[in-house]
Write a protein that holds these residues in place. Structure first.
Motif, PDB file in Angstrom:
ATOM      1  N   ILE A  54      59.202  10.161  68.326  1.00 61.39           N
ATOM      2  CA  ILE A  54      60.381   9.373  67.973  1.00 61.39           C
ATOM      3  C   ILE A  54      60.803   9.757  66.566  1.00 61.39           C
ATOM      4  CG2 ILE A  54      61.314   7.057  67.588  1.00 61.39           C
ATOM      5  CD1 ILE A  54      59.267   6.036  69.612  1.00 61.39           C
ATOM      6  N   LYS A  55      62.027  10.237  66.423  1.00 65.08           N
ATOM      7  CA  LYS A  55      62.529  10.715  65.143  1.00 65.08           C
ATOM      8  C   LYS A  55      62.814   9.548  64.209  1.00 65.08           C
ATOM      9  CE  LYS A  55      66.734  11.908  65.128  1.00 65.08           C
ATOM     10  NZ  LYS A  55      67.985  12.623  65.434  1.00 65.08           N
ATOM     11  N   LEU A  56      62.326   9.666  62.969  1.00 67.00           N
ATOM     12  CA  LEU A  56      62.635   8.687  61.936  1.00 67.00           C
ATOM     13  C   LEU A  56      63.524   9.263  60.836  1.00 67.00           C
ATOM     14  CD1 LEU A  56      59.149   6.944  61.481  1.00 67.00           C
ATOM     15  CD2 LEU A  56      61.051   6.270  62.980  1.00 67.00           C
ATOM     16  N   VAL A  57      63.263  10.519  60.455  1.00 65.73           N
ATOM     17  CA  VAL A  57      63.993  11.157  59.355  1.00 65.73           C
ATOM     18  C   VAL A  57      64.291  12.599  59.725  1.00 65.73           C
ATOM     19  CG1 VAL A  57      63.931  11.813  56.904  1.00 65.73           C
ATOM     20  CG2 VAL A  57      62.820   9.693  57.656  1.00 65.73           C
ATOM     21  N   ASP A  58      65.510  13.063  59.405  1.00 60.90           N
ATOM     22  CA  ASP A  58      65.928  14.448  59.628  1.00 60.90           C
ATOM     23  C   ASP A  58      66.407  15.076  58.331  1.00 60.90           C
ATOM     24  OD1 ASP A  58      65.604  15.491  62.138  1.00 60.90           O
ATOM     25  OD2 ASP A  58      67.387  14.527  62.948  1.00 60.90           O
ATOM     26  N   ARG A  59      66.317  16.396  58.251  1.00 58.62           N
ATOM     27  CA  ARG A  59      67.061  17.118  57.220  1.00 58.62           C
ATOM     28  C   ARG A  59      68.527  17.195  57.636  1.00 58.62           C
ATOM     29  NH1 ARG A  59      65.966  22.254  56.975  1.00 58.62           N
ATOM     30  NH2 ARG A  59      64.637  22.364  58.804  1.00 58.62           N
TER      31      ARG A  59
ATOM     32  N   ALA B 257      61.370  16.039  57.448  1.00 58.93           N
ATOM     33  CA  ALA B 257      61.583  15.657  58.848  1.00 58.93           C
ATOM     34  C   ALA B 257      60.344  14.869  59.269  1.00 58.93           C
ATOM     35  CB  ALA B 257      61.779  16.871  59.729  1.00 58.93           C
ATOM     36  N   LEU B 258      60.537  13.629  59.683  1.00 58.84           N
ATOM     37  CA  LEU B 258      59.406  12.745  59.984  1.00 58.84           C
ATOM     38  C   LEU B 258      59.520  12.200  61.397  1.00 58.84           C
ATOM     39  CD1 LEU B 258      56.935  10.995  59.168  1.00 58.84           C
ATOM     40  CD2 LEU B 258      58.566   9.317  58.268  1.00 58.84           C
ATOM     41  N   SER B 259      58.428  12.271  62.136  1.00 60.94           N
ATOM     42  CA  SER B 259      58.367  11.741  63.495  1.00 60.94           C
ATOM     43  C   SER B 259      57.099  10.918  63.665  1.00 60.94           C
ATOM     44  CB  SER B 259      58.351  12.873  64.525  1.00 60.94           C
ATOM     45  OG  SER B 259      59.451  13.727  64.385  1.00 60.94           O
ATOM     46  N   VAL B 260      57.154   9.922  64.540  1.00 67.34           N
ATOM     47  CA  VAL B 260      55.944   9.307  65.070  1.00 67.34           C
ATOM     48  C   VAL B 260      55.757   9.835  66.492  1.00 67.34           C
ATOM     49  CG1 VAL B 260      55.976   7.267  63.625  1.00 67.34           C
ATOM     50  CG2 VAL B 260      57.252   7.258  65.767  1.00 67.34           C
TER      51      VAL B 260
ATOM     52  N   PHE C 146      44.849   8.273  75.269  1.00 71.77           N
ATOM     53  CA  PHE C 146      46.174   8.251  74.679  1.00 71.77           C
ATOM     54  C   PHE C 146      46.038   8.216  73.166  1.00 71.77           C
ATOM     55  CE2 PHE C 146      45.086   3.819  75.423  1.00 71.77           C
ATOM     56  CZ  PHE C 146      45.498   3.167  74.259  1.00 71.77           C
ATOM     57  N   SER C 147      47.107   8.624  72.476  1.00 73.14           N
ATOM     58  CA  SER C 147      47.057   8.699  71.026  1.00 73.14           C
ATOM     59  C   SER C 147      48.387   8.286  70.423  1.00 73.14           C
ATOM     60  CB  SER C 147      46.707  10.126  70.564  1.00 73.14           C
ATOM     61  OG  SER C 147      47.775  11.022  70.850  1.00 73.14           O
ATOM     62  N   LEU C 148      48.340   7.863  69.164  1.00 73.15           N
ATOM     63  CA  LEU C 148      49.520   7.567  68.361  1.00 73.15           C
ATOM     64  C   LEU C 148      49.337   8.244  67.020  1.00 73.15           C
ATOM     65  CD1 LEU C 148      49.957   3.743  69.071  1.00 73.15           C
ATOM     66  CD2 LEU C 148      51.353   5.603  70.014  1.00 73.15           C
ATOM     67  N   GLY C 149      50.437   8.764  66.465  1.00 73.74           N
ATOM     68  CA  GLY C 149      50.303   9.449  65.192  1.00 73.74           C
ATOM     69  C   GLY C 149      51.632   9.650  64.499  1.00 73.74           C
ATOM     70  N   ALA C 150      51.546  10.242  63.310  1.00 70.97           N
ATOM     71  CA  ALA C 150      52.731  10.559  62.510  1.00 70.97           C
ATOM     72  C   ALA C 150      52.700  12.035  62.142  1.00 70.97           C
ATOM     73  CB  ALA C 150      52.771   9.700  61.251  1.00 70.97           C
ATOM     74  N   LEU C 151      53.889  12.652  62.072  1.00 73.57           N
ATOM     75  CA  LEU C 151      54.007  14.075  61.764  1.00 73.57           C
ATOM     76  C   LEU C 151      55.150  14.299  60.771  1.00 73.57           C
ATOM     77  CD1 LEU C 151      53.168  17.029  62.317  1.00 73.57           C
ATOM     78  CD2 LEU C 151      54.824  17.033  64.194  1.00 73.57           C
ATOM     79  N   PRO C 152      54.867  14.242  59.469  1.00 70.69           N
ATOM     80  CA  PRO C 152      55.876  14.657  58.501  1.00 70.69           C
ATOM     81  C   PRO C 152      55.820  16.170  58.262  1.00 70.69           C
ATOM     82  CG  PRO C 152      54.030  13.609  57.374  1.00 70.69           C
ATOM     83  CD  PRO C 152      53.709  13.598  58.843  1.00 70.69           C
TER      84      PRO C 152
ATOM     85  N   MET D 227      53.182  20.728  56.579  1.00 74.19           N
ATOM     86  CA  MET D 227      53.067  19.623  57.528  1.00 74.19           C
ATOM     87  C   MET D 227      51.797  18.826  57.288  1.00 74.19           C
ATOM     88  SD  MET D 227      51.201  20.843  60.974  1.00 74.19           S
ATOM     89  CE  MET D 227      50.263  19.331  60.814  1.00 74.19           C
ATOM     90  N   LEU D 228      51.830  17.561  57.740  1.00 70.38           N
ATOM     91  CA  LEU D 228      50.662  16.690  57.768  1.00 70.38           C
ATOM     92  C   LEU D 228      50.657  15.973  59.107  1.00 70.38           C
ATOM     93  CD1 LEU D 228      48.257  15.265  56.307  1.00 70.38           C
ATOM     94  CD2 LEU D 228      49.910  13.535  55.566  1.00 70.38           C
TER      95      LEU D 228
END
Length: 319
Positions: A293-298, A270-273, A237-243, A223-224
């Motif tokens: 918010i889901k962007l990419v799934d396996r 699997a990628l989310s913001v 508050f925060s915003l981020g990405a989680l691949p 993960m990153l």
């Protein structure tokens, strides 16, 4: 003016009724351990005392009909000026078209150490483990199983059924968090779900959309986390990405055989913001809401970890 208790109840009620299209960290859970946790408080040292206890409620929907809920107690205990232990204990309950289950989830243990501080940044490292609460072979007995006890799909299992090793490192400032981690399943589980266990299910096509993985051993996840935080006097508050990338294939017994094999199409991204909001009532009490918010799934998910809808809320008490 709302009291702390009334506001907390209202937030939980709104969360339970809220519907979104999102995905946070997979239930394997390593992206909420130690240095990899979201929305961390920046500090140059860890106090020698119980830092915090967090009560979290989580609700997520799967890509099918299973709805997964969990209540988690998260202890953070400082053991010296620069290190701390985290213990997470979840209780899970799941309901969906195939049935209902409930039970203690897997226990997370981690040790985090402040490795270095430099120019307003702190570098933290974490080593940890996931301890299974069961063998991931809970059964149901209902009209779909013909009155027989049948092992149910991994979406419905409170435990992943494997011992996992976890490691990670993060760089944290007052505004930014960069973290990376790895989770390795050391053992397979004992899940025995097959389509044949539900002979009376009225929609065979839907039933067969539950990917099988008999005695599954999950592949390695990396993960990153990249997160930007805005902090004010009483709220942040925060915003981020989680691949999260599965870099090796899952392994399981092929149905109808005794042969273990690598499962095709089980690697990938699997990628989310992610977004979070926190409110601090005082130095001891705060609440936190995190949504992704889901962007990419396996596409192939025999482990039952993929989510289509995730929102969580926490109450944190700092000592």
């Amino acid at each position: 003016m709302l009291t702390l208790r009334r506001l907390f109840v209202l937030l939980i009620a709104s969360m339970i009724s809220y519907q979104s299209y999102s995905q946070g960290c997979s239930d394997a859970g390593f992206c909420t351990m130690g240095a990899m946790k979201p929305d961390q408080n920046y500090s140059k040292r860890i106090a020698i005392k119980l830092r915090s206890i967090e009560f979290n409620y989580y609700k997520g929907t799967s890509l099918l009909t299973a709805v997964i809920q969990a209540a988690t107690v998260d202890f953070n205990l400082g053991i010296n000026d620069f290190s701390a232990i985290q213990i997470k204990v979840p209780y899970m309950w799941v309901s969906g078209n195939l049935g209902e289950t409930a039970g203690l989830g897997d226990i997370s243990l981690s040790y985090t150490r402040l490795l270095k501080t430099h120019n307003g940044w702190s570098i933290n490292g974490t080593l940890g483990a996931k301890i299974p609460s069961g063998d991931s072979n809970e059964t149901v007995n209902n009209e779909h199983t013909g009155g027989m006890d049948a092992p149910i799909h991994m979406y419905y299992q409170p435990s992943l059924g494997s011992f996992d090793a976890v490691a990670g490192i993060s760089a944290l400032s007052g505004k930014w968090l960069f973290a990376t981690g790895i989770q390795i399943a050391l053992t397979e589980n004992n899940n025995q779900f097959t389509w044949a266990g539900f002979p009376n299910y009225p929609d065979p096509e839907y039933l067969q959309s539950h990917d099988r993985g008999i005695e599954l051993k999950r592949g390695i996840d990396v993960m990153l986390r990249v997160e930007r935080n805005w902090r004010f006097t009483n709220f942040n508050f925060s915003l981020g990405a989680l691949p999260i990338y599965r870099i090796t294939k899952d392994e399981a017994i092929l149905p109808g055989t005794d042969e273990r094999s690598k499962l095709p199409n089980t690697t990938g991204l699997a990628l989310s913001v992610l977004g979070s909001f926190g409110y601090h009532f005082d130095v001891n009490n705060s609440i936190k809401i995190i949504q992704g918010i889901k962007l990419v799934d396996r596409d192939f998910n025999p482990d039952g970890l993929t989510r289509d809808d995730v929102l969580s809320i926490s109450y944190v008490y700092k000592f």
